[in-house]
Design an enzyme around this catalytic site. Structure first.
Site, mmCIF file in Angstrom:
data_model
loop_
_atom_site.group_PDB
_atom_site.id
_atom_site.type_symbol
_atom_site.label_atom_id
_atom_site.label_comp_id
_atom_site.label_asym_id
_atom_site.label_seq_id
_atom_site.Cartn_x
_atom_site.Cartn_y
_atom_site.Cartn_z
ATOM 1 C CG ASP A 365 23.596 31.657 35.950
ATOM 2 O OD1 ASP A 365 24.593 30.991 36.266
ATOM 3 O OD2 ASP A 365 23.425 32.837 36.323
ATOM 4 C CG ASP A 366 27.514 27.202 35.161
ATOM 5 O OD1 ASP A 366 27.869 26.773 34.061
ATOM 6 O OD2 ASP A 366 28.156 27.033 36.218
ATOM 7 C CD1 TRP A 476 33.926 38.258 33.691
ATOM 8 C CD2 TRP A 476 33.604 38.807 31.552
ATOM 9 N NE1 TRP A 476 35.148 38.237 33.075
ATOM 10 C CE2 TRP A 476 34.983 38.580 31.749
ATOM 11 C CE3 TRP A 476 33.163 39.183 30.273
ATOM 12 C CZ2 TRP A 476 35.919 38.710 30.736
ATOM 13 C CZ3 TRP A 476 34.096 39.313 29.269
ATOM 14 C CH2 TRP A 476 35.457 39.074 29.502
ATOM 15 C CB CYS A 525 29.035 37.617 38.333
ATOM 16 S SG CYS A 525 28.501 36.312 39.448
ATOM 17 C CB SER A 526 33.726 37.303 41.278
ATOM 18 O OG SER A 526 34.678 36.472 41.890
ATOM 19 N N GLY A 527 31.325 34.585 41.904
ATOM 20 C CA GLY A 527 30.688 33.872 43.007
ATOM 21 C C GLY A 527 29.884 34.876 43.823
ATOM 22 C CG ASP A 533 37.144 45.553 41.324
ATOM 23 O OD1 ASP A 533 37.277 46.094 40.224
ATOM 24 O OD2 ASP A 533 37.255 44.314 41.496
ATOM 25 C CD GLU A 613 4.166 33.395 46.004
ATOM 26 O OE1 GLU A 613 4.794 33.223 47.061
ATOM 27 O OE2 GLU A 613 4.115 32.524 45.096
HETATM 28 C C1 GLA Z 1 28.369 31.876 40.612
HETATM 29 C C2 GLA Z 1 27.379 33.001 40.443
HETATM 30 C C3 GLA Z 1 25.987 32.449 40.461
HETATM 31 C C4 GLA Z 1 25.828 31.449 39.349
HETATM 32 C C5 GLA Z 1 26.860 30.353 39.502
HETATM 33 C C6 GLA Z 1 26.850 29.421 38.316
HETATM 34 O O1 GLA Z 1 28.321 31.334 41.877
HETATM 35 O O2 GLA Z 1 27.550 33.982 41.407
HETATM 36 O O3 GLA Z 1 25.045 33.477 40.332
HETATM 37 O O4 GLA Z 1 25.976 32.097 38.111
HETATM 38 O O5 GLA Z 1 28.173 30.881 39.622
HETATM 39 O O6 GLA Z 1 27.784 28.416 38.430
#
Ligand code: GLA
Length: 730
Positions: A365-366, A476, A525-527, A533, A613
């Site tokens: 991820d980021d 994305w 993805c957008s936050g 959509d 687990e």
């Molecule tokens: C958004 C995404 C999260 C993660 C962060 C990274 O919030 O929805 O899943 O990827 O950005 O900054």
């Protein structure tokens, strides 16, 4: 033929398996909407009645017919400023300052199939799809409107859009161009809409439509967490499984507006399209403007019936066919496992642990690029930070592949940090108002995607990473709403075009990358789910549903999402307990049952798992593989009415041949000495007998449908049950 024109009456009929849509141009050339609903036989224009209503005036040429008013007739695409005082579908400013638009019928065309769109997402052609184009014109201002109707008969869907053309010699400025407008002559309607916020997307709310106008929409430059571009109008008595429901879904990821108005006589108009606030599109002589598509569907079988129609059209005609029926890798995502704190060694340790548990892809991820150890800098600099990783991306990817996992990477292409090399080199590439300090969010700005040089830069920058290392998946992201929507590349009179040009730039970037990497899986993805959509689904077969990974919160988010979108499109992961967003503790089994109703994955540190687990996770992944096709392709049923009970959430999937079903129940509130959850199942074949896997029990389908299933007393924190039913004929 699903589209017919009846010459003697002038009635156009659009027929799908279970619905009929009719319109006709009257003697004045006004295109009247006659009917949309359950299939009938015959001509529905008998429904139109004329009455002389005070303050509803008459067009000049109809001055002798006091009962003829644009204000009272049901219109197919309402104009503005000429006597229909209800919601306009189109607004245009002429050079002389006039804002009147009065569209009248010219001609029509019926064709097999449909044309693909270039620049906007669209509903892909099906074998039985047909297109009706009705051309309207306003001769005074020289505006032509082609109303497009693509009929998908077997999927019970009608797709509408409009092409506006300037046939005059002067500039026309479009202030509003709806994708669809539908007038219902009468009805007592509820509107179901999907509001929300970051970490709580698509909350279903049902409202009784009051007299006057009601609207939902987004001015955020994105379809948004706050208001999904999807509304259902229903009969007030409609339930999940019975009653008339009409869906209006905009296939668009930018600003949108859904407006409904109950007028003086109780007629209902709905208009949906790009949000007119801030929108002003200059149409020079000969230019055309194409609206996004609106996906209309009708079901007499309640909300759930309508949902299955949307699931089907999205699976079959929206999502790229190359993903149809393909299994999605069970992934582990590094975000909640490590946030920005990682190097290659840690990621490789995650990969080894994940592989041992049966996971199939690691997503970094980021934080892997530029200067990015927190969310204040680096966006736009899509250059691998080898110093932080301790190796090149190719080396990391090679090692992950050697472990036996696929590899995915996070990007947030449309953004730029103030603190980035890219911003220092190209400050004019950000959307900023020339005379103001910009609004920041997460300390970032938004790139001007309306600029071709920006899109080209992103293609090159992303390809450099994707070419260098083997990357099968891209997440994305888009992590802020747009403000200061001003392009330094466009003249002042074109600034009202920026928000829409931005979306076209984003769609272009997605298309170009997918053309170059046809096997790349892009998860939108957008936050979380801020751009969930149909527009994004055209490019991304799955979208991260929410940044809220709490299983109990996810129940509401996934339920709300399910009204319009299929489970196969919802990114859903098992995360740690206590949950990072809510600190709530939930059992691992509950988290898995909830996440399995989407594209399944994990978002936790695999090194922190106990042996018990780990065994549970191995079993969850193998179960998911057994159920994956059923979840992705099966019919989906919500097993309770919206807001009906506060104690549980239950839903099920039934395979297309009705030989298999998966029933899920999560208790959200345990009560001492409480009632048992008895639940009537849905979608089963009443003539078949179903065996309950793992038990000696079997039940006739009719018993489960009409008598229900007795879940018994459940105790503890958020217990969940999953039942796998297999037909004895299977
Ligand atoms: C958004 C995404 C999260 C993660 C962060 C990274 O919030 O929805 O899943 O990827 O950005 O900054």
């Amino acid at each position: 033929m699903s589209i017919q024109f009846h010459e003697p009456t002038g009635v156009f009929s659009l027929e799908t398996a279970h619905s009929l849509y009719q319109m006709k141009a009257d003697e004045a050339g006004v295109l009247l909407h006659l009917y949309y609903g359950e299939k009938t036989s015959g001509n529905m224009d008998y429904l139109i009645r004329y009455s002389d209503r005070g303050f509803s005036g008459n067009p000049y040429e109809q001055r002798d017919r006091r009962g003829y008013s644009l204000d009272t007739l049901p219109q197919e695409y309402s104009g503005s400023g000429v006597g229909d005082y209800r919601l306009p579908a189109v607004q245009v400013l002429s050079e002389n300052g006039s804002r009147s638009v009065d569209l009248r019928y010219v001609d029509f065309q019926i064709e097999k199939g449909r044309q693909a769109l270039h620049g906007l997402p669209y509903i892909r052609e099906s074998a039985d799809c047909e297109t009706l184009t009705v051309t309207l014109r306003d001769d005074v201002i020289g505006l032509e409107a082609q109303l497009l109707y693509h009929v998908f008969p077997s999927q019970d869907v009608i797709v509408r859009s409009v092409i506006l053309k300037n046939t005059s010699k002067k500039t026309l400025t479009i202030g509003k161009a709806a994708s669809a407008c539908v007038d219902f002559l009468y009805g007592d309607f509820d509107a179901l809409h999907f509001h929300g916020r970051h970490c709580m997307e698509r909350q279903a709310e049902r409202l009784h439509l009051p007299k006057g106008a009601t609207s939902f929409g987004s001015r955020r430059g994105m379809s948004s967490h706050h208001s999904n571009p999807f509304v259902i109008l229903s009969d007030r008595r409609a339930t999940e499984h019975q009653g008339d429901c009409y869906g209006f879904m905009l296939m668009y990821s930018g600003n949108h507006l859904e407006e409904m108005e109950v007028d003086q006589a109780g007629s209902i108009r709905i208009v949906t399209g790009i949000h007119p606030d801030g929108f002003a599109w200059r149409l020079e002589p000969g230019d055309t403007f194409e609206t996004p598509e609106a996906i209309l569907s009708f079901s007499a079988e309640g909300f759930n019936g309508l949902s299955n129609q949307y699931h089907r059209i999205i699976r079959e005609q929206v999502i790229d066919p190359r993903y149809r029926g393909t299994k999605k890798p069970v992934l582990i995502n590094s975000w909640e496992a490590a946030y920005f704190d990682f190097d290659a060694e840690k990621i490789l340790r995650f990969a080894r642990s994940a592989k041992a548990l049966g996971m199939e892809m690691l997503v970094l991820d980021d934080g892997w690029f530029g200067k990015r150890d927190d969310d204040n800098s680096g966006l736009g600099d899509w250059v691998v930070n080898e110093k932080k990783l301790g190796c090149s991306m190719k080396s990391l990817s090679d090692q992950i592949h050697q472990i036996g996992l696929k590899f995915g990477l996070w990007f947030e292409p449309e953004m730029i940090s103030e603190d980035s090399e890219l911003f220092r080199a190209h400050p004019d590439w950000a959307l900023t108002d020339p005379e103001r300090k910009p609004m920041l969010a997460r300390n970032q700005l938004v790139l001007d995607m309306s600029r071709q040089d920006v899109v080209d830069y992103l293609v090159n920058a992303m390809c450099a990473v994707l070419d260098h290392a083997k990357i099968e998946y891209v997440k994305w992201d888009f992590n802020r709403s747009i403000a200061n929507c001003y392009s330094h590349a466009l003249p002042p009179e074109r600034q009202g075009e920026v928000a829409h040009r931005f979306m076209m730039g984003t769609y272009q970037l997605l298309s170009r990358l997918l053309e170059k990497y046809p096997d790349l899986l892009i998860e939108g993805c957008s936050g979380g789910g801020g751009r969930f959509d149909a527009g994004m689904l055209f490019y991304c077969p799955q979208i991260w549903c929410s940044d809220d990974t709490d299983a109990i919160e996810r129940l509401e988010i996934q339920r709300g999402t399910s009204y319009g979108y299929p489970a196969s499109a919802m990114g859903a992961h098992v995360s740690a307990s206590p949950n990072h967003q809510t600190s709530r503790m939930t059992p691992l089994s509950t988290r898995s049952i909830v996440a399995q109703s989407g594209t399944f994955g994990y978002e936790l540190n695999p090194e922190r798992l106990t042996e018990e687990e780990k065994e549970q996770i191995k079993a969850q992944i193998s179960d998911y593989h057994r159920f994956e096709a059923l979840i992705a392709e099966g019919s989906y049923y919500r097993l309770s009415e919206l807001d009906e009970n506060k104690d549980y959430e239950a839903w099920m999937f039934v395979s297309p041949d009705q030989k298999e079903a998966l029933v899920n129940l999560v208790m959200t509130h345990i009560r001492a000495n409480g009632p048992f959850p008895y639940i009537r199942l849905q979608g089963l074949d009443p003539r078949q007998v179903y065996r309950l896997e793992g038990t000696e029990e079997s039940y006739p389908g009719s018993a489960l449908l009409y008598g229900g299933y007795a879940f018994g007393q459940l105790r503890g924190d958020y217990p969940a049950i999953q039942l796998h039913l297999i037909s004895e004929e299977a």
